[in-house]
Design an enzyme around this catalytic site. Structure first.
Site, PDB file in Angstrom:
ATOM      1  CG  ASP A  87    -117.782 -28.740   7.094  1.00 13.98           C
ATOM      2  OD1 ASP A  87    -118.885 -28.204   7.343  1.00 13.98           O
ATOM      3  OD2 ASP A  87    -116.947 -28.251   6.308  1.00 13.98           O
ATOM      4  CG  ASP A 110    -116.545 -17.089  13.820  1.00 14.31           C
ATOM      5  OD1 ASP A 110    -116.686 -16.014  13.216  1.00 14.31           O
ATOM      6  OD2 ASP A 110    -115.554 -17.368  14.503  1.00 14.31           O
ATOM      7  CE  LYS A 114    -109.683  -9.852  10.030  1.00 13.17           C
ATOM      8  NZ  LYS A 114    -108.358 -10.118  10.627  1.00 13.17           N
ATOM      9  CG  ASP A 146    -123.154 -12.972  20.058  1.00  7.70           C
ATOM     10  OD1 ASP A 146    -123.002 -13.512  18.949  1.00  7.70           O
ATOM     11  OD2 ASP A 146    -122.226 -12.872  20.890  1.00  7.70           O
ATOM     12  CB  THR A 184    -125.866 -21.850  23.752  1.00  8.38           C
ATOM     13  OG1 THR A 184    -125.671 -20.466  23.443  1.00  8.38           O
ATOM     14  CG2 THR A 184    -127.040 -22.390  22.947  1.00  8.38           C
TER      15      THR A 184
END
Length: 226
Positions: A87, A110, A114, A146, A184
């Protein structure tokens, strides 16, 4: 060479309660840069070859991707890049000494929109503060995504920190790129879909590290009061 064998050919990340001694870890005193979330390792593959005088550490929490990236570096016998399955938030917080790295790269994290997944989000005010502590004065924080809305969240966090200063636009394309124009695999996918990519580069200043307010919490409070 098999995937696991290739990964095993690389020195393991240190598991200790003290800060990483980079000179001992790499066997030299070259500057160190960290990529948070290496994925399949394309950026570090190109960066480590392009800049052999810089040491790179790729931190990836998903084991299969960390093994894949480690394999790419091992089979090419690239000496200045290592990987760790961990992590990144904990590594920066607990194992990286203050002012000991030249740059931190965070590409296409990411967003975890939520509410119940928020704890999984990498780029938080606390993470940005830990990155700032790790980066030496004059070093760099590179970010790219993105997802335009998430880019707004990240830049709001960093922009509220006096210890970071936004660099000119020309530095935003400093990452080594393939002939096809991407740095990437996530960027490749975004470009193939016709989507946009947002980037920013920040310089670490001499100002003290502060923890910015979380802009997503402010948004949630505003929504609840309507």
């Amino acid at each position: 060479m098999g995937l696991k064998a290739a990964a095993a050919a690389l020195p393991a990340a240190p598991v200790a309660l003290n800060r990483i001694d980079w000179e001992q870890f790499y066997g030299n005193a070259n500057p160190v840069e960290i990529e948070v979330g290496t994925g399949k390792g394309l950026f570090l593959l190109n960066a480590s070859i392009a800049r052999p005088g810089t040491n790179f550490l790729g931190i990836e929490i998903v084991r299969k991707y960390q093994l894949y990236a480690a394999s790419r570096y091992a089979v090419r016998k690239i000496p200045n890049v290592k990987t760790a399955c961990a992590d990144a938030k904990l590594v920066l917080r607990d194992f990286v000494a203050v002012g000991s790295v030249q740059a931190v790269h965070v590409y296409f994290p990411d967003p975890w929109w939520k509410a119940r997944h928020k704890k999984r989000r990498v780029f938080t005010p606390e993470f940005a503060a830990d990155a700032a502590r790790a980066i030496r004065e004059g070093g760099r924080l590179y970010i790219a995504t993105d997802v335009e809305e998430y880019f707004g969240v990240m830049t709001a966090i960093v922009g509220a920190m006096p210890c970071f200063e936004l660099r000119p636009a020309e530095e935003q394309l400093a990452a080594p790129r393939t002939d096809a124009g991407f740095a990437t695999n996530f960027e490749r996918k975004a470009l193939e879909k016709g989507g946009g990519v947002w980037r920013a580069v920040y310089e670490r200043t001499s100002a003290p590290v502060t923890v910015a307010a979380d802009p997503t919490e402010a948004e949630n409070e505003g929504t609840s009061s309507d």
